[in-house]
Scaffold this motif. Sequence first.
Motif, PDB file in Angstrom:
ATOM      1  N   GLY A 253       0.779  -1.222   0.000  1.00 47.77           N
ATOM      2  CA  GLY A 253       0.000   0.000   0.000  1.00 47.77           C
ATOM      3  C   GLY A 253       0.812   1.272   0.000  1.00 47.77           C
ATOM      4  N   THR A 254       2.122   1.183   0.154  1.00 39.96           N
ATOM      5  CA  THR A 254       2.984   2.368   0.179  1.00 39.96           C
ATOM      6  C   THR A 254       3.144   2.945  -1.224  1.00 39.96           C
ATOM      7  OG1 THR A 254       4.221   1.436   2.041  1.00 39.96           O
ATOM      8  CG2 THR A 254       5.236   3.257   0.859  1.00 39.96           C
ATOM      9  N   GLU A 255       3.062   4.281  -1.334  1.00 40.10           N
ATOM     10  CA  GLU A 255       3.280   4.968  -2.600  1.00 40.10           C
ATOM     11  C   GLU A 255       4.141   6.203  -2.364  1.00 40.10           C
ATOM     12  OE1 GLU A 255      -0.100   5.768  -5.048  1.00 40.10           O
ATOM     13  OE2 GLU A 255      -1.242   4.038  -4.287  1.00 40.10           O
ATOM     14  N   PHE A 256       5.084   6.448  -3.263  1.00 43.40           N
ATOM     15  CA  PHE A 256       5.923   7.641  -3.195  1.00 43.40           C
ATOM     16  C   PHE A 256       6.614   7.809  -4.536  1.00 43.40           C
ATOM     17  CE2 PHE A 256       8.219   3.991  -1.539  1.00 43.40           C
ATOM     18  CZ  PHE A 256       9.393   3.993  -2.270  1.00 43.40           C
ATOM     19  N   ASP A 257       7.255   8.950  -4.727  1.00 45.56           N
ATOM     20  CA  ASP A 257       7.957   9.243  -5.975  1.00 45.56           C
ATOM     21  C   ASP A 257       9.469   9.102  -5.773  1.00 45.56           C
ATOM     22  OD1 ASP A 257       5.614   9.817  -7.349  1.00 45.56           O
ATOM     23  OD2 ASP A 257       5.641  11.920  -6.721  1.00 45.56           O
ATOM     24  N   ALA A 258      10.143   8.598  -6.796  1.00 49.26           N
ATOM     25  CA  ALA A 258      11.597   8.431  -6.733  1.00 49.26           C
ATOM     26  C   ALA A 258      12.181   8.525  -8.136  1.00 49.26           C
ATOM     27  CB  ALA A 258      11.960   7.101  -6.095  1.00 49.26           C
ATOM     28  N   ASP A 259      13.305   9.174  -8.247  1.00 49.77           N
ATOM     29  CA  ASP A 259      13.995   9.272  -9.537  1.00 49.77           C
ATOM     30  C   ASP A 259      15.011   8.153  -9.729  1.00 49.77           C
ATOM     31  OD1 ASP A 259      12.670  11.481 -10.489  1.00 49.77           O
ATOM     32  OD2 ASP A 259      14.106  12.917  -9.656  1.00 49.77           O
ATOM     33  N   THR A 260      15.232   7.353  -8.691  1.00 48.48           N
ATOM     34  CA  THR A 260      16.234   6.285  -8.770  1.00 48.48           C
ATOM     35  C   THR A 260      15.590   4.953  -8.411  1.00 48.48           C
ATOM     36  OG1 THR A 260      17.956   7.841  -8.077  1.00 48.48           O
ATOM     37  CG2 THR A 260      18.489   5.489  -8.002  1.00 48.48           C
ATOM     38  N   LEU A 261      15.578   4.023  -9.372  1.00 49.39           N
ATOM     39  CA  LEU A 261      15.047   2.679  -9.158  1.00 49.39           C
ATOM     40  C   LEU A 261      16.063   1.679  -9.695  1.00 49.39           C
ATOM     41  CD1 LEU A 261      12.822   0.616  -8.477  1.00 49.39           C
ATOM     42  CD2 LEU A 261      11.846   1.037 -10.747  1.00 49.39           C
ATOM     43  N   VAL A 262      16.658   0.919  -8.804  1.00 52.01           N
ATOM     44  CA  VAL A 262      17.684  -0.061  -9.180  1.00 52.01           C
ATOM     45  C   VAL A 262      17.087  -1.454  -9.044  1.00 52.01           C
ATOM     46  CG1 VAL A 262      20.027  -0.879  -8.768  1.00 52.01           C
ATOM     47  CG2 VAL A 262      19.444   1.512  -8.306  1.00 52.01           C
ATOM     48  N   TRP A 263      17.165  -2.225 -10.114  1.00 51.58           N
ATOM     49  CA  TRP A 263      16.558  -3.564 -10.150  1.00 51.58           C
ATOM     50  C   TRP A 263      17.654  -4.627 -10.057  1.00 51.58           C
ATOM     51  CZ3 TRP A 263      11.666  -5.375  -9.932  1.00 51.58           C
ATOM     52  CH2 TRP A 263      11.441  -6.715 -10.248  1.00 51.58           C
TER      53      TRP A 263
END
Length: 441
Positions: A253-263
């Motif tokens: 249920g957590t939501e937020f914005d991020a410019d960095t997503l490392v997979w």
Amino acid sequence: MTTSARILIVGGGYVGMYVALRLQRKLRRDEARITVVNVDSYMTYQPFLPEAAAGSVEARHVVVSLRRVLNKCAILNGWVVGVNPVARTVDLCPHEGPGRTLAYDLLVFAPGSISRTLPIPGLAERGIGFKSVEEAIHLRDHVLGQFDLAESTTDRTVRARALTFVFVGAGYAGVEAMAELEDMARDVCRYYPTVDPGDMRWFLIEATDRILPEVGPEMGRWTVAQLRRRGIDVRLGTRLNSAVEGHIVLDDGTEFDADTLVWTAGVKPSPLVHASGLPLDGKSRVRATAELAVEGFPNVFTAGDCAAVPDLTKPGEMCAPNAQNAVRQARKLADNLVATLRGGKLSPYRHAYAGSVATLGLHKGVAHIYGRKLRGLPAWFMHRTYHLSRVPTFNKKMRVLTDWTFALFFRREIISLGAVTRPREEFEIAVRTDSTFASTR
């Protein structure tokens, strides 16, 4: 076998490079012609990618030139797009120009693995992998660039996005990359007057209920506690649902914005296995014997991430797809190739798992070696000592050691060279500007 057998090695990673190294040392020049085919002309020592991303080691020092170390082999660069084990041929597509067909007498099939991704909305557009030196350099520059943005903007929303970093996958790659970069980011905050370490938000998302399974449950729990003590938000049993336009949505249920997503949520065998004509298991790995020959094809050998090799120390199981096995399998595979050429007997691969080490940033680590559990500074020292001993070539060992020595006396570099990914941009701007002025005269 003829006196000049054609040995073709597909892949220049751990398996490919170490097999070729051992063959050129053991075989006479008139015994075989060795050809190595790889997309790049270098091999990457992946355990040092987190330190390269954090600036503790120069990126060029974690790669080894295949042409330099394999001076008795022919090196071809391009993509292998097909294998015909019956006709004993391989189809090669160079980076430019027409394709070609390579014939062989003995084949080493070791294309390795790629990142295992999922059909998550926004992942392909926003995600950054962490398997290559290019990705490590890009991630370092990107993180430093986010600090430049946060220091320069007056928009609180933009600033919050810039200082939010999300890592998905808590295996070695994810934990080490995030820990090293968080350590670096905390260090560079001193150069950004308006950025406090408390302004940063770091998330480690893991779908299972534990991290670093290789070091055992106890050390895994200790690592989680250490990361949370550093302010890192570790979410176990949590999945990424969406990352469209950088808007992160988790299944809790957590939501937020991020410019960095490392997979870094695992790997899978190279897609080439499906075009190889070789027998595969249920996980798309090439089925191998204990002697590292492909089942049904005695002239084809395989090892590493793409191979299902029986683990003779654990009947019924397969060897784990890690560097520890890949390097040792490469040596055994090379010896079995020599035995095949000389009419000798093949020997099986057997290796009892020695343990694991992981770095958690400067002077911090965790290890489980031969039953002994280490944490903190001793584990970090063990990590550096072990991997320094495994870095290919004396030249690279000394360069890495020099990097560490300089780091004792000088602070790490905080320069972002993000523009290197767009080297022609400034020239194109100059051309457009000149054209605009010319049209107005």
